[in-house]
Write a protein that holds these residues in place. Structure first.
Motif, PDB file in Angstrom:
ATOM      1  N   ALA A  87      48.456  12.950  45.062  1.00  0.00           N
ATOM      2  CA  ALA A  87      48.074  12.108  46.188  1.00  0.00           C
ATOM      3  C   ALA A  87      49.257  11.716  47.065  1.00  0.00           C
ATOM      4  CB  ALA A  87      47.319  10.869  45.715  1.00  0.00           C
ATOM      5  N   TYR A  88      50.359  12.410  46.937  1.00  0.00           N
ATOM      6  CA  TYR A  88      51.449  12.226  47.887  1.00  0.00           C
ATOM      7  C   TYR A  88      51.114  13.072  49.099  1.00  0.00           C
ATOM      8  CZ  TYR A  88      54.339  10.224  44.169  1.00  0.00           C
ATOM      9  OH  TYR A  88      54.827   9.435  43.180  1.00  0.00           O
ATOM     10  N   ARG A  89      51.398  12.544  50.272  1.00  0.00           N
ATOM     11  CA  ARG A  89      51.189  13.333  51.471  1.00  0.00           C
ATOM     12  C   ARG A  89      52.298  13.037  52.470  1.00  0.00           C
ATOM     13  NH1 ARG A  89      48.203   9.057  51.957  1.00  0.00           N
ATOM     14  NH2 ARG A  89      47.750   8.121  53.958  1.00  0.00           N
ATOM     15  N   ILE A  90      52.525  14.001  53.336  1.00  0.00           N
ATOM     16  CA  ILE A  90      53.567  13.912  54.351  1.00  0.00           C
ATOM     17  C   ILE A  90      52.893  13.806  55.707  1.00  0.00           C
ATOM     18  CG2 ILE A  90      55.491  15.133  55.450  1.00  0.00           C
ATOM     19  CD1 ILE A  90      56.135  14.278  52.606  1.00  0.00           C
ATOM     20  N   ARG A  91      53.326  12.836  56.488  1.00  0.00           N
ATOM     21  CA  ARG A  91      52.851  12.707  57.867  1.00  0.00           C
ATOM     22  C   ARG A  91      54.017  12.950  58.811  1.00  0.00           C
ATOM     23  NH1 ARG A  91      49.598   6.998  57.796  1.00  0.00           N
ATOM     24  NH2 ARG A  91      48.059   7.557  56.222  1.00  0.00           N
ATOM     25  N   GLU A  92      53.758  13.719  59.850  1.00  0.00           N
ATOM     26  CA  GLU A  92      54.753  13.913  60.903  1.00  0.00           C
ATOM     27  C   GLU A  92      54.723  12.682  61.792  1.00  0.00           C
ATOM     28  OE1 GLU A  92      53.313  17.535  62.621  1.00  0.00           O
ATOM     29  OE2 GLU A  92      54.589  18.745  61.325  1.00  0.00           O
ATOM     30  N   GLU A  93      55.651  11.767  61.550  1.00  0.00           N
ATOM     31  CA  GLU A  93      55.719  10.537  62.326  1.00  0.00           C
ATOM     32  C   GLU A  93      57.097   9.925  62.170  1.00  0.00           C
ATOM     33  OE1 GLU A  93      52.524   8.382  60.403  1.00  0.00           O
ATOM     34  OE2 GLU A  93      53.955   7.231  59.212  1.00  0.00           O
ATOM     35  N   ILE A  94      57.437   9.078  63.107  1.00  0.00           N
ATOM     36  CA  ILE A  94      58.690   8.330  63.040  1.00  0.00           C
ATOM     37  C   ILE A  94      58.429   7.097  62.182  1.00  0.00           C
ATOM     38  CG2 ILE A  94      60.397   7.043  64.378  1.00  0.00           C
ATOM     39  CD1 ILE A  94      59.703   8.923  66.744  1.00  0.00           C
ATOM     40  N   PRO A  95      59.271   6.850  61.171  1.00  0.00           N
ATOM     41  CA  PRO A  95      59.052   5.655  60.346  1.00  0.00           C
ATOM     42  C   PRO A  95      59.316   4.381  61.152  1.00  0.00           C
ATOM     43  CG  PRO A  95      61.130   6.693  59.766  1.00  0.00           C
ATOM     44  CD  PRO A  95      60.454   7.604  60.759  1.00  0.00           C
ATOM     45  N   SER A  96      58.700   3.305  60.727  1.00  0.00           N
ATOM     46  CA  SER A  96      59.027   2.016  61.343  1.00  0.00           C
ATOM     47  C   SER A  96      60.469   1.672  60.978  1.00  0.00           C
ATOM     48  CB  SER A  96      58.092   0.921  60.836  1.00  0.00           C
ATOM     49  OG  SER A  96      58.385   0.622  59.482  1.00  0.00           O
ATOM     50  N   ILE A  97      61.093   0.849  61.786  1.00  0.00           N
ATOM     51  CA  ILE A  97      62.468   0.413  61.506  1.00  0.00           C
ATOM     52  C   ILE A  97      62.520  -0.254  60.138  1.00  0.00           C
ATOM     53  CG2 ILE A  97      64.293  -1.184  62.219  1.00  0.00           C
ATOM     54  CD1 ILE A  97      63.341  -0.639  65.143  1.00  0.00           C
ATOM     55  N   GLU A  98      61.555  -1.107  59.852  1.00  0.00           N
ATOM     56  CA  GLU A  98      61.525  -1.828  58.570  1.00  0.00           C
ATOM     57  C   GLU A  98      61.451  -0.864  57.389  1.00  0.00           C
ATOM     58  OE1 GLU A  98      58.824  -5.317  56.551  1.00  0.00           O
ATOM     59  OE2 GLU A  98      57.819  -3.824  57.808  1.00  0.00           O
ATOM     60  N   HIS A  99      60.530   0.101  57.440  1.00  0.00           N
ATOM     61  CA  HIS A  99      60.401   1.050  56.332  1.00  0.00           C
ATOM     62  C   HIS A  99      61.618   1.963  56.234  1.00  0.00           C
ATOM     63  CE1 HIS A  99      55.861   0.312  56.542  1.00  0.00           C
ATOM     64  NE2 HIS A  99      56.338  -0.268  55.461  1.00  0.00           N
ATOM     65  N   TYR A 100      62.137   2.366  57.375  1.00  0.00           N
ATOM     66  CA  TYR A 100      63.331   3.215  57.394  1.00  0.00           C
ATOM     67  C   TYR A 100      64.481   2.555  56.644  1.00  0.00           C
ATOM     68  CZ  TYR A 100      67.384   5.672  59.342  1.00  0.00           C
ATOM     69  OH  TYR A 100      68.571   6.364  59.505  1.00  0.00           O
ATOM     70  N   ILE A 101      64.779   1.322  57.001  1.00  0.00           N
ATOM     71  CA  ILE A 101      65.892   0.609  56.371  1.00  0.00           C
ATOM     72  C   ILE A 101      65.609   0.365  54.893  1.00  0.00           C
ATOM     73  CG2 ILE A 101      67.147  -1.587  56.325  1.00  0.00           C
ATOM     74  CD1 ILE A 101      66.871  -1.593  59.431  1.00  0.00           C
ATOM     75  N   ALA A 102      64.412  -0.087  54.562  1.00  0.00           N
ATOM     76  CA  ALA A 102      64.080  -0.421  53.177  1.00  0.00           C
ATOM     77  C   ALA A 102      64.097   0.807  52.268  1.00  0.00           C
ATOM     78  CB  ALA A 102      62.712  -1.099  53.113  1.00  0.00           C
ATOM     79  N   ILE A 103      63.527   1.905  52.707  1.00  0.00           N
ATOM     80  CA  ILE A 103      63.490   3.110  51.868  1.00  0.00           C
ATOM     81  C   ILE A 103      64.894   3.670  51.688  1.00  0.00           C
ATOM     82  CG2 ILE A 103      62.681   5.507  51.739  1.00  0.00           C
ATOM     83  CD1 ILE A 103      60.040   4.491  53.072  1.00  0.00           C
ATOM     84  N   ARG A 104      65.681   3.696  52.748  1.00  0.00           N
ATOM     85  CA  ARG A 104      67.066   4.177  52.621  1.00  0.00           C
ATOM     86  C   ARG A 104      67.833   3.354  51.596  1.00  0.00           C
ATOM     87  NH1 ARG A 104      70.237   7.168  55.846  1.00  0.00           N
ATOM     88  NH2 ARG A 104      71.899   5.646  55.494  1.00  0.00           N
ATOM     89  N   LEU A 105      67.755   2.034  51.716  1.00  0.00           N
ATOM     90  CA  LEU A 105      68.504   1.176  50.795  1.00  0.00           C
ATOM     91  C   LEU A 105      68.033   1.352  49.359  1.00  0.00           C
ATOM     92  CD1 LEU A 105      68.870  -2.122  52.849  1.00  0.00           C
ATOM     93  CD2 LEU A 105      70.666  -0.471  52.242  1.00  0.00           C
ATOM     94  N   ALA A 106      66.732   1.372  49.145  1.00  0.00           N
ATOM     95  CA  ALA A 106      66.182   1.514  47.794  1.00  0.00           C
ATOM     96  C   ALA A 106      66.589   2.850  47.175  1.00  0.00           C
ATOM     97  CB  ALA A 106      64.665   1.380  47.820  1.00  0.00           C
ATOM     98  N   ALA A 107      66.730   3.881  47.999  1.00  0.00           N
ATOM     99  CA  ALA A 107      67.102   5.207  47.507  1.00  0.00           C
ATOM    100  C   ALA A 107      68.614   5.355  47.321  1.00  0.00           C
ATOM    101  CB  ALA A 107      66.579   6.281  48.455  1.00  0.00           C
ATOM    102  N   GLY A 108      69.380   4.312  47.655  1.00  0.00           N
ATOM    103  CA  GLY A 108      70.821   4.349  47.452  1.00  0.00           C
ATOM    104  C   GLY A 108      71.622   4.851  48.642  1.00  0.00           C
ATOM    105  N   LEU A 109      70.977   4.987  49.802  1.00  0.00           N
ATOM    106  CA  LEU A 109      71.704   5.396  50.997  1.00  0.00           C
ATOM    107  C   LEU A 109      72.307   4.170  51.677  1.00  0.00           C
ATOM    108  CD1 LEU A 109      69.226   8.040  52.465  1.00  0.00           C
ATOM    109  CD2 LEU A 109      71.144   8.395  50.899  1.00  0.00           C
ATOM    110  N   SER A 110      73.202   4.388  52.619  1.00  0.00           N
ATOM    111  CA  SER A 110      73.905   3.280  53.273  1.00  0.00           C
ATOM    112  C   SER A 110      72.975   2.463  54.172  1.00  0.00           C
ATOM    113  CB  SER A 110      75.067   3.829  54.106  1.00  0.00           C
ATOM    114  OG  SER A 110      74.583   4.672  55.132  1.00  0.00           O
TER     115      SER A 110
END
Length: 142
Positions: A8-31
């Protein structure tokens, strides 16, 4: 376009929201990226995808560059609870499909991989840039 995985994972062609972009990057260990930097960068990318589990964004990936000579894969990030489930592969397949559809002959595609991940990217045809022939470099603005 939407790409789906068995869990049930799916990929959407879309620009992430700023909030999700920052949160997912940080949680994944990116800067960390500032909201200002994220707002500018997200709107200027060539192609973005967001991975979802149900209605929740759990991963992302982007292609940046000039759309002709140079393409760079950036921001491959998956929340830790969803890593090792094939989500990164779904993201990379979507990004590579876009590049193969749009990159003209002689285009150069690059990425910077974290230590320990070059084997993952080799599946998509990437090779390490190693001394003495090549040297990867970066400059981070504080």
């Amino acid at each position: 376009m939407s790409h789906a995985a068995p869990d049930a994972y799916r990929i959407r062609e879309e620009i992430p929201s700023i909030e999700h972009y920052i949160a997912i990057r940080l949680a994944a260990g990116l800067s960390r990226k500032s909201e200002q930097a994220a707002a500018i960068g997200l709107r200027n990318g060539l192609y973005s995808v967001v991975a979802y589990r149900g209605d929740q964004p759990i991963g992302l990936g982007r292609v940046i560059g000039d759309g002709g000579c140079f393409f760079e894969i950036v921001d491959i990030a998956v929340l830790p609870a969803h890593q090792q489930q094939g989500v990164g592969d779904l993201i990379m397949r979507a990004l590579m499909a876009h590049i193969h559809r749009h990159a003209p002959p002689t285009a150069y595609v690059s990425l910077m991989a974290d230590h320990g991940t070059p084997g993952f990217y080799a599946r998509y045809g990437f090779q390490p840039s190693l001394p003495p022939d090549r040297a990867g470099m970066f400059l981070r603005i504080a």
